[in-house]
Design an enzyme around this catalytic site. Sequence first.
Site, PDB file in Angstrom:
ATOM      1  N   ASP A  60     -58.292  17.503  99.822  1.00 57.80           N
ATOM      2  CA  ASP A  60     -59.166  18.537  99.234  1.00 57.80           C
ATOM      3  C   ASP A  60     -60.013  18.018  98.081  1.00 57.80           C
ATOM      4  O   ASP A  60     -60.819  18.758  97.528  1.00 57.80           O
ATOM      5  CB  ASP A  60     -58.329  19.746  98.796  1.00 57.80           C
TER       6      ASP A  60
ATOM      7  N   HIS B  62     -54.798   9.857 102.489  1.00 52.00           N
ATOM      8  CA  HIS B  62     -55.117  10.403 103.813  1.00 52.00           C
ATOM      9  C   HIS B  62     -56.602  10.719 103.949  1.00 52.00           C
ATOM     10  O   HIS B  62     -56.996  11.550 104.759  1.00 52.00           O
ATOM     11  CB  HIS B  62     -54.245  11.631 104.093  1.00 52.00           C
TER      12      HIS B  62
HETATM   13  P1  CNA Z   1     -46.069  19.759 102.871  1.00 51.57           P
HETATM   14  O1  CNA Z   1     -45.278  19.069 103.895  1.00 51.57           O
HETATM   15  O2  CNA Z   1     -46.660  21.084 103.215  1.00 51.57           O
HETATM   16  O3  CNA Z   1     -45.110  19.947 101.592  1.00 51.57           O
HETATM   17  C1  CNA Z   1     -45.513  20.689 100.477  1.00 51.57           C
HETATM   18  C2  CNA Z   1     -44.354  20.721  99.514  1.00 51.57           C
HETATM   19  O4  CNA Z   1     -44.806  21.338  98.323  1.00 51.57           O
HETATM   20  C3  CNA Z   1     -43.149  21.506  99.998  1.00 51.57           C
HETATM   21  O5  CNA Z   1     -41.969  20.795  99.722  1.00 51.57           O
HETATM   22  C4  CNA Z   1     -43.201  22.790  99.173  1.00 51.57           C
HETATM   23  O6  CNA Z   1     -41.919  23.300  98.879  1.00 51.57           O
HETATM   24  C5  CNA Z   1     -43.873  22.321  97.922  1.00 51.57           C
HETATM   25  N1  CNA Z   1     -44.626  23.341  97.229  1.00 51.57           N
HETATM   26  C6  CNA Z   1     -45.337  24.370  97.747  1.00 51.57           C
HETATM   27  N2  CNA Z   1     -45.912  25.081  96.789  1.00 51.57           N
HETATM   28  C7  CNA Z   1     -45.572  24.488  95.627  1.00 51.57           C
HETATM   29  C8  CNA Z   1     -45.853  24.762  94.264  1.00 51.57           C
HETATM   30  N3  CNA Z   1     -46.638  25.787  93.899  1.00 51.57           N
HETATM   31  N4  CNA Z   1     -45.313  23.965  93.332  1.00 51.57           N
HETATM   32  C9  CNA Z   1     -44.512  22.925  93.662  1.00 51.57           C
HETATM   33  N5  CNA Z   1     -44.212  22.622  94.928  1.00 51.57           N
HETATM   34  C10 CNA Z   1     -44.743  23.392  95.898  1.00 51.57           C
HETATM   35  O7  CNA Z   1     -47.246  18.858 102.330  1.00 51.57           O
HETATM   36  P2  CNA Z   1     -47.277  17.282 102.074  1.00 51.57           P
HETATM   37  O8  CNA Z   1     -48.440  17.032 101.219  1.00 51.57           O
HETATM   38  O9  CNA Z   1     -45.957  16.760 101.672  1.00 51.57           O
HETATM   39  O10 CNA Z   1     -47.550  16.761 103.549  1.00 51.57           O
HETATM   40  C11 CNA Z   1     -48.415  15.788 103.760  1.00 51.57           C
HETATM   41  C12 CNA Z   1     -49.676  16.264 104.511  1.00 51.57           C
HETATM   42  C13 CNA Z   1     -50.143  17.630 104.134  1.00 51.57           C
HETATM   43  C14 CNA Z   1     -50.803  15.395 104.103  1.00 51.57           C
HETATM   44  O11 CNA Z   1     -51.199  14.609 105.172  1.00 51.57           O
HETATM   45  C15 CNA Z   1     -51.948  16.286 103.654  1.00 51.57           C
HETATM   46  O12 CNA Z   1     -53.172  15.801 104.074  1.00 51.57           O
HETATM   47  C16 CNA Z   1     -51.670  17.586 104.234  1.00 51.57           C
HETATM   48  N6  CNA Z   1     -52.248  18.780 103.603  1.00 51.57           N
HETATM   49  C17 CNA Z   1     -53.147  18.688 102.590  1.00 51.57           C
HETATM   50  C18 CNA Z   1     -53.652  19.825 102.000  1.00 51.57           C
HETATM   51  C19 CNA Z   1     -54.618  19.693 100.877  1.00 51.57           C
HETATM   52  O13 CNA Z   1     -55.411  18.761 100.856  1.00 51.57           O
HETATM   53  N7  CNA Z   1     -54.582  20.591  99.897  1.00 51.57           N
HETATM   54  C20 CNA Z   1     -53.247  21.096 102.431  1.00 51.57           C
HETATM   55  C21 CNA Z   1     -52.321  21.151 103.495  1.00 51.57           C
HETATM   56  C22 CNA Z   1     -51.837  19.997 104.067  1.00 51.57           C
END
Ligand code: CNA
Length: 296
Positions: free
Chosen positions: A122, A139
């Site tokens: 993002d 990524h």
């Molecule tokens: P994931 O697997 O969705 O894990 C997210 C983690 O964050 C989980 O363990 C949640 O419990 C935790 N979490 C959620 N909300 C909060 C919060 N407010 N505070 C603290 N912890 C929180 O996502 P990862 O990033 O581990 O997985 C990797 C993927 C997700 C990557 O390849 C990214 O490109 C991909 N991704 C990116 C985005 C983005 O760019 N914003 C959004 C969704 C997925």
Amino acid sequence: DEGMKRAVLGLECTARRVLENLRDGKYASVVVMAGAGISVSCGIPDFRTPGTGLYDNLQRFNLPTPESVFELDFFRASKGEAFYKLAKEMWPDNFKPSPTHLFVRLLHDKGLLRRAFTQNIDTLERVAGVPDDKLVEAHGSFANSSCTRCRKPFDAERSKNAILEGKTPIMCEEPGCGGLVKPDIVFFGEGLPAKFGICSSSDLPQADLLIVMGTSLTVHPFAGLVEMVPPDCPRLLLNMKPVGVRIPSEESNGLRLNQPENWRDAMIQGPCDEAVRAICDILGWREDLEALVESF
Ligand code: CNA
């Protein structure tokens, strides 16, 4: 030596002790690892949180598996339909950085950040003001686009407009190619940017504090970075739930949260924005953080 360092850190390496050490100037080379959780409060869903995560909300695209939306073969076979729609929804223009992104920026401003590694696509770390040379977007990001067949770069502005206006699929214009164009975010099976390999092998072994935030630590090779820091480097996890924890019965690697001989791994459980505010209180940075938050 090792024994001395342990004594200095204290045998129960609580989050507070690590942060007091940071406040007292004992760390000078902080490495951050970030994931989707740090952008959730900005309005961008993460992947794996049940109910609100992207994987649970991709049903409408009739994907064979949720991961398919980021698989090259499926992207080609389906002419990118699901991916382009998802990209439109996630397009980073309309989001502001969270206090957690701004905390990373503060680490840099204070001269403590060696590198921030993010899995996020993002670009909110850039928006927050973390300079390019301190940032590894492991990524990739939406910033550039290229052809998935001939790999030629495609005009970024045109790619963005086509996605936002729903004028997709975007076709490569190289003579005789006809491949599909997508933003340069790394799909499953694609290689990570060269910067990831270069920086991870130089930075992690030099880190004296690792802060892991908002990631499920399930995607490799990124998740493996936690293993690359020196054995005396504390690892502080800011996450909604414990992740990446070593399973003692399997002699696995990983964080040693709540395990007997643990003296280095600590966690602040809960929303990371709350955690960084509490951290800034300890560090005496709270006013700086709120001023940055106000400026966006
Ligand atoms: P994931 O697997 O969705 O894990 C997210 C983690 O964050 C989980 O363990 C949640 O419990 C935790 N979490 C959620 N909300 C909060 C919060 N407010 N505070 C603290 N912890 C929180 O996502 P990862 O990033 O581990 O997985 C990797 C993927 C997700 C990557 O390849 C990214 O490109 C991909 N991704 C990116 C985005 C983005 O760019 N914003 C959004 C969704 C997925």
